[in-house]
Design a protein around this motif. Structure first.
Motif, short mmCIF file in Angstrom:
data_model
loop_
_atom_site.label_atom_id
_atom_site.label_comp_id
_atom_site.label_asym_id
_atom_site.label_seq_id
_atom_site.Cartn_x
_atom_site.Cartn_y
_atom_site.Cartn_z
N ASN A 635 0.82 -1.21 0.00
CA ASN A 635 0.00 0.00 0.00
C ASN A 635 0.85 1.27 0.00
O ASN A 635 0.53 2.24 -0.67
CB ASN A 635 -0.94 0.02 1.21
CG ASN A 635 -1.99 -1.08 1.11
OD1 ASN A 635 -2.30 -1.54 0.01
ND2 ASN A 635 -2.52 -1.50 2.25
N LEU A 636 1.95 1.22 0.76
CA LEU A 636 2.87 2.36 0.80
C LEU A 636 3.40 2.64 -0.60
O LEU A 636 3.45 3.79 -1.05
CB LEU A 636 4.02 2.08 1.77
CG LEU A 636 5.15 3.12 1.81
CD1 LEU A 636 4.66 4.42 2.42
CD2 LEU A 636 6.35 2.59 2.58
N ALA A 637 3.80 1.57 -1.30
CA ALA A 637 4.36 1.72 -2.64
C ALA A 637 3.37 2.39 -3.59
O ALA A 637 3.75 3.17 -4.46
CB ALA A 637 4.79 0.36 -3.18
N GLU A 638 2.10 2.10 -3.38
CA GLU A 638 1.07 2.67 -4.26
C GLU A 638 0.95 4.18 -4.09
O GLU A 638 0.46 4.87 -4.99
CB GLU A 638 -0.28 2.00 -4.00
CG GLU A 638 -0.23 0.51 -4.30
CD GLU A 638 -1.48 -0.01 -4.96
OE1 GLU A 638 -2.56 0.19 -4.35
OE2 GLU A 638 -1.39 -0.60 -6.04
N LYS A 650 13.46 14.66 6.27
CA LYS A 650 12.69 14.09 7.36
C LYS A 650 13.01 12.61 7.57
O LYS A 650 13.05 12.12 8.71
CB LYS A 650 11.20 14.26 7.05
CG LYS A 650 10.34 14.16 8.26
CD LYS A 650 8.94 14.66 7.99
CE LYS A 650 8.17 14.67 9.29
NZ LYS A 650 6.79 15.08 9.10
N ASN A 651 13.21 11.88 6.48
CA ASN A 651 13.39 10.43 6.59
C ASN A 651 14.85 9.98 6.55
O ASN A 651 15.14 8.79 6.69
CB ASN A 651 12.62 9.73 5.47
CG ASN A 651 11.11 9.85 5.65
OD1 ASN A 651 10.63 9.87 6.79
ND2 ASN A 651 10.38 9.96 4.55
N THR A 680 9.17 -0.81 11.55
CA THR A 680 9.21 0.56 12.05
C THR A 680 9.43 1.54 10.90
O THR A 680 8.76 2.57 10.81
CB THR A 680 10.35 0.71 13.09
OG1 THR A 680 10.16 -0.29 14.10
CG2 THR A 680 10.36 2.09 13.72
N LEU A 681 10.36 1.20 10.02
CA LEU A 681 10.64 2.06 8.86
C LEU A 681 9.40 2.23 7.99
O LEU A 681 9.05 3.34 7.59
CB LEU A 681 11.79 1.48 8.04
CG LEU A 681 12.13 2.25 6.75
CD1 LEU A 681 12.65 3.65 7.06
CD2 LEU A 681 13.15 1.49 5.90
N THR A 686 5.10 5.60 6.08
CA THR A 686 3.65 5.77 5.87
C THR A 686 3.18 7.07 6.52
O THR A 686 2.40 7.81 5.94
CB THR A 686 2.90 4.56 6.47
OG1 THR A 686 3.41 3.36 5.89
CG2 THR A 686 1.40 4.66 6.17
N ASP A 687 3.69 7.36 7.72
CA ASP A 687 3.28 8.58 8.43
C ASP A 687 3.88 9.84 7.80
O ASP A 687 3.21 10.85 7.66
CB ASP A 687 3.74 8.52 9.91
CG ASP A 687 2.95 7.47 10.68
OD1 ASP A 687 1.94 6.98 10.13
OD2 ASP A 687 3.36 7.13 11.80
#
Length: 803
Positions: A635-638, A650-651, A680-681, A686-687
RNA sequence: GCCGGUGUGAUGGAAUUGGUAGACGUAGUGGACUCAAAAUCCACCGGUAGCGAUACCGUGCCGGUUCGAGCCCGGCCACCGGCACCA
């Protein structure tokens, strides 16, 4: 789009196969890495989740090394000779070779479904004549070098398998495989002289990187002990040699004990006044199974020989001689001098049979209990040894014995020679011919492989003969030496034969001229990392070290040791921590898990399940957690639509930290915490939002664990190449740090607050920030007193000591 | 008996090796969405007391060292594995 794991996994298996992505090439400039796991016995039950744990763990390691640009050899094969197949064949009237072929096909399918990065061109099978040709060849070399010999000896006989067992295969007096009682039986057997290598097998453990418990267990099994052999004269005129680790106590030897099987007993029988009693005791001891012998171990039994006495060589005293089964025929000389004052067993025996107890080491009350402490005692009642420490006395007495010619220093090992023949069909035939004229004759190497005959019945005979003995066409042959009529050896090799050298065959599996080419052996040796079960520590692992050392000695292999590194995994238990078994009905089949959740989920879960070295119980609920994680990654990849090539500010820190953590965790078999870091990553990305560069790194780090989904997402985003063989991400130590951090504030060692400060802040500023904190200052005010000392642990905590 | 290992929430397990105990995941509780369920999302989730801030207790048990102990030391207990009359 939905995460359709079944379609994705099948698609990538095909691509990996077509592109030969995991093929290992012998030679080249790249650094080589040989990763090995124990090949399975292809049982009818198919692959078990217990296999999946070590296999997945090593696949993760192999995949990471490949991504680091190394030339990785990660092979697979089948250890297919053995009893279960033979028993199945007998019951169902199918040839074991067909049973084996079918089982291997099942196993191969299951292994491929799990997506392991094996080089399938190197697959081997120990029952393939092209393979066991070389197993037989090694046997011939052992024979020619005097390391294989046939001898009549008492062996472990499994009453149910109707077969001889190696000492290593007897567990608590019963057969390791079937649990039936094991009895002693006198039989002619092929043996391998592993004892000749005992010292080297022990010494070279210092040179390899094996986990401590493996080394320790091998050391204990080899069981080296140092002491002396001492010759006692007897009134019968014969000399009895004993082995002792406590020659210092020789003056306290008040009787002797021979094992019931001792060779002198036969000779002395005529002279004994109580011959009938002695014979009865020998017969009773012989009839005992191993189990009975250990069960009865508490109460000592024995018979005093009437008519023969021993003579203590240092003081000339006449002392009685007993036979007792607490003295083992197979260890030392099969005879001991008994020093009841300083040995527990001797003390027990002496109390029961009323033998004299003489104190020779001061420190206890030897009439009440044996005194066995070597460290503190002082010698007494021992003539020239009096006043010495135990250690000094040992040296002095050995010097004395050597000078007088009545004894000398001696090292003994618990390790026994390896019983190498089995009276079964489904094993490698031993390439030996028995000729009435020439005796035992090895087969010419050109005759190899010596194939098994086609037979109608594989059933063993009750009298302990191999089923091959009934095959007269096969048994009757001509002598390679004189050409006259001769008979083939009908025993076969134990299952451990094929697995004792299989890692060498992987290096060059199709070679017909040698077990492997010199070039391949030079290039790939030694195995860089070998993972396997603890249960093989004193069997397969020790046996293969022995064969390897022998092959080294005859110039076949280039290294002294086969494996540079050995690790071991814990068992997978059923739900609730109970052992998985067919009878309990709690066996988890990996194929079912793959069908429901996918291979990537299966792989991820089996790694996430817990500490790799400890036993872990299966929990289907937790499998769902791993599926959720992969769904989240999908879902993140999408959400990622950009083509960014750099991390966002930030990341950045968490990405560098995660690369560092996952890299080191894979190297130390801590896949569980590596996955926790990846979860966690994924949650953070995602956030915070995730760009293409960040997704790429996430996929690469996850790829060793869940290669199919990563390759698919990688392709969907149009990243270059294939994720599985892309290059492992690197991190910058400087960027692993956050710019602002939370520090704990303790007062007198107890947590009273946290402060949020810049990283690497100097101590004074930290203390200032701590005392300025609202909670802390309120607490300090309530407490009263003043700060007498401050302790600052950089970027961690500050402790204010108040009095 | 000897040799090794382990003991942490309801649960699988984390803890940079002496520095904020309980990461991450399950299960659970409450809520959102839904006609409903599944799925998903949000919040809580060691114990006791309190509305609360907070306080006290807490890594098998007892004691010690230390500013500070799950981690080190001493003594127990329990479980797991290996060896078991090896002189």
């Amino acid at each position: 789009m939905k995460y359709d794991f079944t379609a994705i996994e099948q698609k990538w298996h095909k691509i990996w196969d077509e592109k030969q992505l995991y093929k290992a090439e012998t030679g080249g400039d790249k650094k080589k890495f040989y990763a090995l796991i124990e090949f399975p016995y292809p049982s009818g039950a198919g692959l078990h989740v217990g296999h999946a744990r070590p296999y997945t763990a090593m696949d993760v390691i192999a995949r990471k090394h490949r991504m680091q640009g190394e030339n990785v050899l990660f092979p697979m094969g089948y250890d297919a000779f053995g009893l279960p197949t033979e028993n199945y064949a007998i019951k169902n009237h199918i040839h074991p070779a067909i049973v084996t072929k079918n089982n291997i096909e099942t196993f191969r399918g299951q292994l491929q479904a799990l997506g392991y990065s094996f080089d399938w061109d190197r697959e081997i099978n120990t029952t393939d004549p092209k393979y066991f040709k070389w197993t037989q060849w090694i046997f011939l070399q052992l024979y020619k070098n005097g390391l294989a010999y046939k001898t009549k000896m008492p062996v472990n006989w499994c009453t149910s398998c109707k077969c001889v067992l190696a000492n290593e295969e007897v567990v608590e007096g019963v057969c390791e495989r079937c649990g039936s009682p094991v009895i002693r039986k006198e039989q002619s057997q092929w043996m391998l002289r592993i004892t000749k290598y005992a010292q080297r097998l022990l010494d070279d453990l210092d040179e390899v990187d094996f986990i401590d418990r493996v080394k320790l267990q091998q050391r204990n099994w080899i069981g080296r002990s140092t002491g002396a052999e001492v010759r006692f004269e007897t009134t019968a005129g014969d000399t009895v040699t004993v082995f002792t680790t406590r020659p210092d106590t020789l003056f306290g030897a008040t009787y002797m004990v021979l094992s019931p099987e001792h060779a002198l007993m036969e000779k002395w029988m005529d002279k004994l006044e109580n011959a009938a009693e002695v014979k009865a005791y020998q017969a009773a001891a012989a009839a005992k199974s191993d189990m009975e012998r250990t069960e009865l171990s508490k109460e000592k039994t024995g018979v005093k020989l009437a008519g023969v006495m021993g003579i203590n060589p240092v003081n000339g005293k006449k002392i009685p001689i007993f036979i007792s089964d607490y003295v083992l025929a197979t260890y030392g000389t099969g005879a001991i001098m008994a020093v009841p004052a300083h040995d527990e067993r001797d003390w027990d025996f002496a109390k029961k049979f009323g033998c004299e107890i003489i104190e020779v080491v001061k420190g206890g009350n030897v009439q009440e209990a044996p005194f066995t402490d070597c460290a503190t005692g002082v010698m007494v009642n021992s003539d020239f040894l009096d006043g010495m420490s135990v250690e000094e006395a040992k040296k002095a007495i050995i010097a004395y014995l050597t000078e007088k010619g009545i004894g000398e220093a001696k090292v003994n090992f618990k390790l026994r020679d390896w019983v190498f023949s089995r009276q079964r069909y489904w094993g490698e035939p031993i390439p030996i011919v028995h000729c009435p004229k020439c005796g035992t004759v090895p087969l010419d190497e050109k005759e190899l492989p010596l194939l098994l005959p086609q037979v109608d019945s594989y059933e063993p005979t009750d009298d302990g003969q191999s089923p091959l003995a009934k095959m007269t066409d096969w048994v009757n042959t001509t002598c390679p030496c004189c050409g006259g009529p001769a008979k083939r050896e009908t025993d076969t090799m134990p299952q451990w034969a094929g697995s004792s050298w299989y890692y060498l065959r992987y290096m060059d599996p199709h070679n017909d001229d040698a077990l492997a080419s010199k070039e391949a052996l030079e290039y790939w040796s030694p195995v860089d990392w070998y993972n396997g079960g603890m249960e093989h520590t004193t069997l397969h692992l020790l046996y293969s070290r022995f064969w390897h050392k022998f092959l080294y000695d005859i110039g076949v292999v280039p290294t002294k040791e086969p494996y540079a590194k050995r690790t071991s995994h814990g068992m997978i238990l059923g739900e609730g921590g109970i052992k998985m078994s067919k009878s309990r009905g709690n066996v988890i089949n990996p194929t079912d898990v793959i069908a429901e959740y996918g291979a990537d989920t299966m792989r991820t879960y089996i790694i996430f399940i817990g500490d790799f070295e400890k036993a872990a119980s299966w929990a289907t609920n937790a499998v769902k957690g791993c599926k959720r994680f992969l769904d989240k990654v999908w879902n993140l990849a999408e959400t990622v639509t950009d083509h960014e090539t750099a991390y966002s500010a930030k990341n950045e820190a968490i990405l560098h930290k995660t690369i560092k953590k996952v890299s080191s965790d894979i190297d130390t078999l801590k896949g569980n915490t590596a996955l926790a870091a990846l979860m966690t990553l994924c949650n953070e990305l995602t956030d915070n939002g995730c760009n293409a560069a960040e997704l790429k790194t996430l996929l690469q780090l996850l790829s060793p664990f869940a290669p199919h989904i990563c390759d698919e997402i990688w392709e969907l985003h149009g990243f270059e190449g294939i994720c599985s063989v892309s290059s492992w991400p690197t991190y910058d130590e400087a960027k692993c740090k956050d710019s602002e951090i939370d520090m704990a504030v303790q007062v007198n060692g107890k947590l009273r607050g946290t402060i949020h400060v810049a990283a690497d802040l100097d101590n004074d500023s930290v203390v200032a920030a701590a005392t300025a904190d609202e909670k802390v200052s309120a607490f300090l005010a309530r407490l009263g007193g003043s700060i007498v000392k401050t302790i600052v642990v950089k970027n961690k905590l500050v402790n204010l000591i108040v009095k």
